[in-house]
Design an enzyme around this catalytic site. Structure first.
Site, PDB file in Angstrom:
ATOM      1  N   GLU A  99       4.521   0.615  -0.850  1.00 16.92           N
ATOM      2  CA  GLU A  99       3.455   1.617  -0.884  1.00 16.92           C
ATOM      3  C   GLU A  99       4.080   3.003  -0.769  1.00 16.92           C
ATOM      4  O   GLU A  99       4.967   3.204   0.073  1.00 16.92           O
ATOM      5  CB  GLU A  99       2.510   1.351   0.290  1.00 16.92           C
ATOM      6  CG  GLU A  99       1.270   2.210   0.356  1.00 16.92           C
ATOM      7  CD  GLU A  99       0.402   1.783   1.538  1.00 16.92           C
ATOM      8  OE1 GLU A  99      -0.445   0.895   1.369  1.00 16.92           O
ATOM      9  OE2 GLU A  99       0.636   2.311   2.647  1.00 16.92           O
ATOM     10  N   HIS A 141       4.868   3.559  13.692  1.00 19.75           N
ATOM     11  CA  HIS A 141       3.669   3.044  13.023  1.00 19.75           C
ATOM     12  C   HIS A 141       2.701   2.351  13.969  1.00 19.75           C
ATOM     13  O   HIS A 141       1.796   1.655  13.514  1.00 19.75           O
ATOM     14  CB  HIS A 141       4.056   2.078  11.884  1.00 19.75           C
ATOM     15  CG  HIS A 141       5.018   2.665  10.921  1.00 19.75           C
ATOM     16  ND1 HIS A 141       4.684   3.704  10.085  1.00 19.75           N
ATOM     17  CD2 HIS A 141       6.332   2.394  10.678  1.00 19.75           C
ATOM     18  CE1 HIS A 141       5.738   4.026   9.351  1.00 19.75           C
ATOM     19  NE2 HIS A 141       6.754   3.267   9.712  1.00 19.75           N
ATOM     20  N   ARG A 177     -12.444  -6.548  12.289  1.00 18.32           N
ATOM     21  CA  ARG A 177     -12.589  -6.912  13.706  1.00 18.32           C
ATOM     22  C   ARG A 177     -12.868  -5.658  14.511  1.00 18.32           C
ATOM     23  O   ARG A 177     -12.880  -4.563  13.965  1.00 18.32           O
ATOM     24  CB  ARG A 177     -11.281  -7.525  14.194  1.00 18.32           C
ATOM     25  CG  ARG A 177     -10.103  -6.596  13.856  1.00 18.32           C
ATOM     26  CD  ARG A 177      -8.859  -6.860  14.651  1.00 18.32           C
ATOM     27  NE  ARG A 177      -7.701  -6.168  14.094  1.00 18.32           N
ATOM     28  CZ  ARG A 177      -7.305  -4.953  14.454  1.00 18.32           C
ATOM     29  NH1 ARG A 177      -8.008  -4.278  15.341  1.00 18.32           N
ATOM     30  NH2 ARG A 177      -6.238  -4.389  13.904  1.00 18.32           N
ATOM     31  N   LYS A 221      -3.694  -7.340   2.061  1.00 12.22           N
ATOM     32  CA  LYS A 221      -3.644  -5.892   1.807  1.00 12.22           C
ATOM     33  C   LYS A 221      -3.833  -5.597   0.322  1.00 12.22           C
ATOM     34  O   LYS A 221      -4.522  -4.671  -0.072  1.00 12.22           O
ATOM     35  CB  LYS A 221      -2.306  -5.334   2.274  1.00 12.22           C
ATOM     36  CG  LYS A 221      -2.008  -5.632   3.728  1.00 12.22           C
ATOM     37  CD  LYS A 221      -2.261  -4.414   4.591  1.00 12.22           C
ATOM     38  CE  LYS A 221      -1.949  -4.716   6.048  1.00 12.22           C
ATOM     39  NZ  LYS A 221      -2.761  -5.820   6.594  1.00 12.22           N
TER      40      LYS A 221
END
Lengths: 171, 504, 504, 171
Positions: free
Chosen positions: B201, B236, B293, B114
């Site tokens: 984040e 999430h 993907r 990430k």
């Protein structure tokens, strides 16, 4: 023939006798109706209410979990129905809001106990999380079937549990 | 060409269908509990690769590569999840001279981190959500994390570096809650991905999750597609996806698509990939991450662009050039919605509800697409993600797509296990959802407001109908035992039953 | 609004789906043998209207109108077949203040007579196939018919005036064969429609059957759609339909559509209708007849235009104006193919194969639409048309639609009865079909050439696999009887069997 | 256990014994193979050929018509399979091309005899139309199961017939 049927904690007394080939006289809590019923496939029942409205309903009645318990599908919804009062921990967890007396919190599938969120003697409210069990890579909170007091916690954190295993008792 | 599918469930079936239509042979792999799974039966060949635990089967690179070699497969399609974003797997395929149907191992490795991916985005001139630039390994102490957290600002998200699908992710409102959130995130991340590294984040206020599907070929062409709206999330995790998003103007669409393509080109991206953004109320968007993907939700893009992304993945892997008109890829015809049908009980906090599927009748008819992965007689195992099907509807308008979804959900029958269908029936009727007024926090807030009310609450009359049906079912069973001179129906079913009894 | 569906099978289910999506209530009607039919179970209400014979149930105007009144229905959708093109039925609805979802009774009556319809077309400036202008009733003798036949010219077709769907139709090569053909046509027509009147029509050489779907509203708007190609016929019955036709250029499309619209406007046509044409090799087209109802094959038009014709029928009947862009209606997005899956045994000359459906798993996934009318446990009756489902596939190209159809046909499982699926699997592989090089005589010629070879011929190895499976099936049943210490599977199935046995 | 299985007129001798839990040693006309077989749903069988090729096949075996006869579905095709030689008129009609000895023409469903196309004593070829029966609003030609001579016609034109009724005998 008379049956006691419980859905979402509400119980009904239903007696049935065959009127004609596929028509049945059904008495629900004293109210009589004539119903045309036919099986459809392995678990389906097609009901036509012979009354003025002639409404047509398809209901799926499939066994699920312990004996005496059925998973009944109607218009996309799915409810656990208990026949003639035979009920179990899981049934109790379902009946939740209305549950009475001593109830248990049961593991619905195999997994690992991650955390205990209460301890013996705690007062709990209905649907309060009691234990966290990890299964299918997700942590799942198992909730109290009723408001009451935690009588005992039967498992320890880290312990692996089988489906149907009682984890806690709420009184 | 023969393709081995290193996956299971609906995506394996989806890929087999694409191969059939292209005249390609297929090889399935399976674990102990998947012996009778649909993908095993529909493939031309099937190889057993280990016990039910994913770590010992669907995650075993060696066993899968060996299966490909023994069956003479030319290529491997990883699907999503499992090894789909595992660079080592892509390399192992290369080394075994097998075509990996996906991006290069380097692109997977780079965008799989990430933090590295954020750097790529920044270099490509795309804004990112404020957060830590470097992964925070286990040895990074609470105090230092607290210090970093203040610089990022609250509210913030703790995320697993190796994470995905919401696993190992926690929201933190203030400094007080930080330490415990980091602990749980690390433990979840360790068990799910074997890597406890995390990062922080900033959490935007009421953002939408908007993502751009991309295809890149081996000749330098990258084509971005019309956006997908994935803001309907529970803890999430996406549960409903749409295309297009009513919050994205055609002007914003062009800008987000251009940004996505820039990031992809920056890493010479090939094959299918998706770049996720957060879009705030002002319409400014921030790079979130790239999924290297095929996505679970790729069908909504297929429904509005009428292109077959899986067939394109295969053609790209064969070296064919992308001959899609970028304008077509970026414009939506009508509106599509996907509901992920899970074997979960929404009335028990979406607890997994594995078990034997006794009956199955998916929805069909106009505007309905069912991508299913299970069948009657199959027992949904406890070992994997519990999604059993993706129900997708198309409508000329968003409203028609919603109405169709409600019709299709009502039509969909799954017997023997609990599913999330009743939850979706309820969601499709929520005013904010119908108006498209929602963000990534909407569903969790809505669920809290319900205080755990049942999604299967029936009207008094429906409850009576269900009770009557259950009693009638018992009555008919009883009268068969008693051998009551049965009505045609009864005897008919006796015959069927006897017949069943005959069959081992 | 509440709608009664005066029909059964897949089209009744299709209409119920449209109503559900529009939030409208539905009423089904049914005959004795249809008590458990799918349309009865999926409607909100259901009314029994008589014995199984259509003449005593689905054709009984009085019983159906009464059913609508007792259930408080506002409108009646006739579907296709049965009373769909019966002017008296449309009038009966009017008189009972029920909205008839279809054209006016006058339009039905006028276009229902093949000869009158021809006159309308001629007046509208549309060419017709040479033939008799007036119906030939039973009293018209062989000599006079022979005289008329010579003026029409051979080869010619003998057709029932009240006919449709190929019933009461015969091809005559020369004068010698005329008399007997007329006799059989009259007898078939009498039994099927209660009217022995016939007419003669020149038979074009290798023509294609091309038809134009139309919608007309109550405000004078008539919109023609991109053509359907229906030349794949067996004994004058459509078995496969496509849209668009590879034989129709966009220029020809405009001309045929204009001609169709002209005919419809000439009779102030409203709601859905279809005008059939024969197109010869030179591209000249001849009016054949008008169907004043929804067609079986309407889904192929829906797949390439993405419009919902059934929902439009209802909106038009409610008085809404057509707001379709004529350009959209006339342009095809991709290509769609429909196979009519019948309960027939293609290896016994397509003999009907009614009976109990023991298993059913329709095809699904990308680009596939299944419009089915039956379900497991239902017994396909001998009393009606034996179509059990319509399988439709869409592809970006005709080739992709064909490949998808082959994939879907292989995936489609119907157990307990014979179906035409094996025939379609074979047809999809015929070079002429794949090349689109066919006309209305193609299939019958092809079938003759096969000299009755089985469509279910298996390769030696497949035959062995089927044999092994049958033996294993018997072995497993036997070992259950003997109570052999069963493998997990066996005991599992024993349990399932016992469970079945428990259920009445 | 040994079975005689006939498809499209070709017969095979198949013997089966259980090797392990779900694996079976299957001998077809002397050729041995090891097959992993599992039931799927009510009528499905999933076969994995344990040999080098590892091919996977799904076959549907459903009872149809008279006992001993099965309708077997494989990759979209559907064949009538006769187990241990028990066969009937219909089975015969299926086996057609290979049919031997005296055979019958049978009505596959209820209907009305419209026309007789041959008379006793006529020589007929395989699949030659013998009788026309009207059912489901269509006239259906019933064909001869084999080449031979019409021994007798058992019905008259206009007569209504039940499913399974023998209409003619071909010798």
């Amino acid at each position: 023939m008379t049956f006691a049927v419980e859905i979402n904690g509400r119980s009904r007394t239903i007696s049935i006798e065959r009127a004609t080939a596929d028509r049945y006289r059904v008495i629900v809590d004293g109210h009589v109706q004539l119903i045309d019923a036919k099986r459809v496939g392995s678990f389906g029942l097609s009901l036509l209410f012979a009354g003025a409205d002639r409404s047509s309903r398809e209901v799926q009645v499939a066994p699920a979990g312990p004996p005496g318990e059925m998973l009944v599908g109607i218009d996309g919804k799915s409810v656990t129905v208990v026949l003639n009062g035979r009920r179990t921990g899981r049934g109790a967890a379902e009946g939740s809001a209305h549950a009475r007396g001593e109830q248990t919190v049961v593991a619905p599938m195999p997994g690992r106990v991650v955390r205990l969120l209460v301890t013996g003697g705690d007062e709990v409210i209905a649907r309060q999380p009691i234990v966290v069990v990890e299964a299918m890579k997700m942590e799942n909170e198992l909730r109290s079937p009723k408001a009451g007091r935690v009588k005992e916690i039967v498992v320890k954190a880290g312990e692996s549990v089988e489906a149907g295993r009682v984890l806690a008792v709420i009184e | 060409m023969k393709i081995l599918i290193a996956n299971r469930g609906e995506i394996a079936v989806r890929i087999i269908r694409a191969c059939r239509e292209m005249g390609l042979r297929t090889v399935a792999v399976y674990s102990d509990c998947d012996r009778t799974a649909r993908h095993v039966r529909e493939a031309d060949q099937a190889v057993h690769i280990g016990p039910s635990e994913a770590a010992q089967s669907y995650l075993r690179i060696d066993a899968i590569v060996e299966a490909a070699q023994t069956t003479g497969a030319d290529a491997i399609h990883p699907g999503y999840g499992f090894l789909a974003e595992n660079a080592a797997f892509a390399r192992a395929c290369q080394d075994a001279h097998l075509i990996f149907i996906g991006p290069s191992a380097d692109a997977i490795a780079l965008m799989g981190s990430k933090t590295a991916a954020r750097e790529v985005a920044v270099r490509a001139g795309v804004a990112v959500v404020p957060g830590t630039e470097k992964p925070l390994d286990e040895d990074v102490g609470d105090d230092e994390i607290a210090r970093i957290a203040t610089s990022v600002g609250f509210p913030l998200l703790v995320k697993a570096v190796a994470g995905g699908g919401g696993k190992g992710m926690r929201t933190v409102a203030d400094a007080a809650a930080l330490a415990s959130a980091v602990r749980t995130a690390r433990s979840e991340a360790r068990s799910a991905f074997g890597d406890a590294a995390i990062y922080l984040e900033r959490r935007l206020v009421r953002p939408r999750h908007i993502e751009i599907q991309l295809l890149g070929d081996h000749h330098g062409t990258v084509v971005p597609f019309v956006e997908r709206e994935c803001s309907i999330q529970r803890r999430h995790q996406k549960v409903v996806e749409e295309s297009p998003s009513i919050a994205v103007s055609s002007e914003l669409r062009r800008r987000i698509a251009a940004a996505a393509a820039a990031v992809a080109r920056a890493v010479n991206y090939s094959n299918a990939g998706t770049i996720e953004f957060l879009v705030d109320e002002s319409g400014s968007f921030y790079f979130l991450e790239m999924n290297t993907r095929l996505q679970v939700e790729h069908p909504v893009t297929e429904m509005v662009t009428r292109m077959d992304l899986v067939q394109w993945q295969i053609r790209i892997a064969r070296g064919e050039p992308l001959d899609i008109d970028p304008a077509d890829a970026l414009s939506a015809n009508g509106h599509a919605i996907e509901c992920r049908i899970y074997a979960e009980d929404p009335d028990l906090g979406f607890m997994p509800s594995p078990g034997l599927i006794r009956g199955l009748r998916p929805a069909s008819g106009p505007g309905v697409r069912d991508d299913g992965g299970v069948s009657v007689g199959y027992s949904v195992p406890v070992f994997y993600d519990s999604m059993i099907a993706k129900l997708v509807t198309w409508g000329g308008s968003r409203r028609q797509a919603i109405d169709r979804m409600s019709r299709a959900l009502r039509e969909y029958q799954v017997l023997g296990i609990k599913t999330t269908i009743p939850f979706f029936l309820w969601l499709m009727q929520q005013p904010e959802y119908m108006a498209g007024q929602y963000d990534t926090t909407y569903l969790d807030r809505l669920l809290v407001d319900r205080k755990g009310d049942s999604f299967n609450e029936l009207t008094a009359s429906d409850e009576e109908v269900a009770s009557i049906a259950t009693a009638l079912d018992a009555y008919l069973r009883a009268s068969v035992h008693a051998g009551t001179p049965g009505a045609e129906s009864t005897t008919h079913w006796k015959r069927a039953a006897r017949l069943e009894a005959l069959r081992g």
